[in-house]
Design a protein around this motif. Structure first.
Motif, short mmCIF file in Angstrom:
data_model
loop_
_atom_site.label_atom_id
_atom_site.label_comp_id
_atom_site.label_asym_id
_atom_site.label_seq_id
_atom_site.Cartn_x
_atom_site.Cartn_y
_atom_site.Cartn_z
N LEU A 350 0.93 -1.30 0.02
CA LEU A 350 0.00 0.07 0.06
C LEU A 350 0.86 1.22 0.18
CD1 LEU A 350 -2.87 -0.78 2.66
CD2 LEU A 350 -3.14 -0.48 0.16
N LEU A 395 -4.21 -5.83 7.10
CA LEU A 395 -5.27 -6.12 6.19
C LEU A 395 -4.86 -7.58 5.72
CD1 LEU A 395 -7.20 -5.12 3.67
CD2 LEU A 395 -5.32 -4.40 2.61
N ILE A 488 -10.22 -5.53 7.17
CA ILE A 488 -9.53 -4.23 7.45
C ILE A 488 -9.67 -3.64 9.02
CG2 ILE A 488 -9.26 -1.82 6.98
CD1 ILE A 488 -10.69 -2.60 4.22
N ILE A 516 -6.72 2.04 0.46
CA ILE A 516 -7.10 0.63 0.28
C ILE A 516 -7.95 0.13 -0.63
CG2 ILE A 516 -8.04 -1.04 1.92
CD1 ILE A 516 -6.82 0.56 4.27
#
Length: 527
Positions: A350, A395, A488, A516
């Motif tokens: 990410l 995540l 999440i 995300i």
């Protein structure tokens, strides 16, 4: 020239009817047994999962007794059942179809308890479809008693633990013992105690309910008294478990933690429960009712037997039951054909959310348990302006979801071995593009606290509701759509004397969720 007459033809009309009725009833019962056996075979995986839970969990070990007891209770009604004419029921077939659909949805969404209830309910539905409402009314209790074989009740663990802890602490305070409570943990001057799953009283409650229902059915005949006995079988074990916990803590406290702190802890508990159950049923037996006189109705000729069905109608109903029961496992096989697809391995990365930067050298304060082998990402973040405590992000992304490898797989320790949940609930959070719900938990480890917010992304929908996640997963599997889902989690540690850092988590979610969402849309997934 002599004519040979059929012996049945020479019988009087009533005798002919009795002979035909007996044959029709035997045929109907045989067809019913075949239909019930077919359901057990078709849904053998579901029933086997129940048996496995009985064998490995003391809480549900009573399931081994429920089925033979139900069969014995039904056998007691064999004379009255033989006097009933079969009356196949179309609503029974409709009910069987609806239960099959419920089973299919639960199978697709991986909800074993709903599968087990639906498969068990198919057995009474077959009785209704083939023999009709009179037989169901006659066998109502044996059929209903079967539902106690379904391993259900873990949802009540947390309320029972909380009640037991509150009852024990209150009783200790009333008796002048100083005590400090922290969730399900409490401390006395002589030592520390914790109300865990084995102390919740769930085993006592389920066992007492099974015994109480059977005792009430066998020994009482009015609905009011039966309900009163069953209510006592529910309430008394809950209160008795609180008393048991208090007495064990007091025994340990007065003996300076030499008694009731080892295996004798459980032994005292079972002895106490046995005495309470014995006293409860002894008192209930004092109001035992004598069975009312039952007269078997006289046999009537066929043209006077209201609602009696022809043998062909019974056969048609039985065949319809078999077809309705068989269609759902076939559809389930089709929905599971791609449960283990060969998808490329995913490295989950990410970019930093706006106004936040990653802390590569800071270990996470907490690691969330997960099931299966999802693609994982975990990092700690801080504001670029240095304001506020660090925020953790974890995540877990599943390209496909199968049993024991999905977002909502049941785990014995959902928060890890060292963290205890103090408060759990749902909270609405305002973000830049609207409001979303999150599952909020406050975890404790000694004097340290952790504020945890959790949301799920299933089928492109972000939600905090597990039921919606399961429905979306079932819909995706049955319609052949994408099944990928993500768990999440954002969290921040804080001191027990400080306020929870909700503003910090809200600011991070407002910045991180769009990042995300964009990354998850780019990941490969099957159809």
């Amino acid at each position: 020239m002599s004519v040979q007459l059929d012996p049945v033809a020479r019988l009087p009309d009533a005798a002919v009817w009795r002979h035909g009725h007996a044959q029709g009833q035997q045929q109907a019962l045989l067809l019913l047994l075949l239909a019930l056996a077919a359901i057990v075979l078709l849904y053998h995986a579901t029933f086997w999962s129940m048996l496995e839970l009985w064998s490995r969990s003391q809480t549900f070990a009573h399931g081994f007794l429920i089925v033979p007891i139900s069969c014995w209770l039904a056998w007691r009604q064999r004379t009255r059942l033989a006097a009933l004419a079969p009356q196949p029921s179309r609503p029974g077939l409709l009910l069987l179809g609806l239960l099959g659909l419920a089973w299919l949805l639960a199978d697709a969404a991986n909800v074993p308890v709903v599968e087990q209830y639906a498969a068990t309910a198919m057995l009474p539905a077959c009785v209704l479809a083939i023999l009709g409402p009179p037989a169901v009314r006659l066998l109502a209790f044996p059929l209903a008693y079967l539902f106690l074989a379904v391993p259900f009740g873990e949802v009540f663990l947390e309320p029972l633990i909380d009640f037991t802890a509150a009852f024990t602490v209150t009783a200790l305070q009333w008796t002048g013992v100083p005590v400090f409570r922290d969730g399900s943990n409490f401390s006395l001057p002589t030592g520390n105690w914790s109300v865990v799953e084995a102390c919740s009283g769930l085993r006592y409650l389920i066992a007492a309910l099974a015994l109480g229902a059977l005792f009430a059915h066998v020994n009482f005949h009015s609905a009011r008294r039966r309900l009163a006995v069953m209510a006592a079988a529910l309430l008394v074990p809950i209160l008795a478990n609180g008393v048991r916990a208090y007495l064990i803590v007091m025994l340990g406290h007065l003996s300076d933690m030499r008694l009731a702190v080892g295996i004798d802890h459980l032994i005292y508990g079972w002895l106490f429960f046995g005495l309470v159950a014995l006293l409860l049923f002894w008192l209930a037996a004092r109001w035992r009712e004598l069975p009312p006189a039952r007269a078997v109705p006289p046999a009537r000729p066929a043209h006077l037997s209201a609602g009696a069905a022809s043998p062909r109608a019974v056969v048609r109903a039985s065949v319809a039951c078999l077809l309705l029961a068989a269609v759902w496992p076939v559809l389930a096989l089709a929905s599971h054909r791609d449960d283990a697809p060969k998808l490329p391995a995913v490295v989950l990365t990410l970019p930093d959310p706006p106004a936040w930067h990653r802390l590569p050298d800071v270990p996470p304060a907490w690691q969330a348990p997960y099931a299966g082998t999802p693609a994982r990402f975990a990092a700690m973040y801080a504001r670029q302006d240095g304001d506020g405590a660090p925020v953790g992000l974890q995540l877990h992304w599943y390209a496909r979801q199968a049993r024991d490898a999905e977002l909502l797989t049941h785990q014995a320790s959902p928060y890890g071995a060292h963290w205890m949940p103090l408060v759990q609930g749902e909270r609405h959070v305002n973000l830049s593009d609207g409001q979303i719900g999150v599952r909020e938990s406050v975890l404790a480890h000694g004097g340290e606290r952790l504020l945890l917010w959790r949301v799920y992304r299933q089928g492109g929908v972000v939600t905090a509701r597990p039921v919606l996640v399961k429905l979306l997963l079932a819909q995706a599997k049955l319609l052949g759509r994408r099944q990928d889902g993500a768990d999440i989690l954002v969290f921040a540690a804080y001191d027990e004397l400080a306020p929870p850092p909700r503003a910090q988590l809200q600011a991070f979610m407002r910045a991180a969720l769009p990042v995300i969402e964009q990354r998850l849309q780019e990941l490969p997934h099957g159809p």
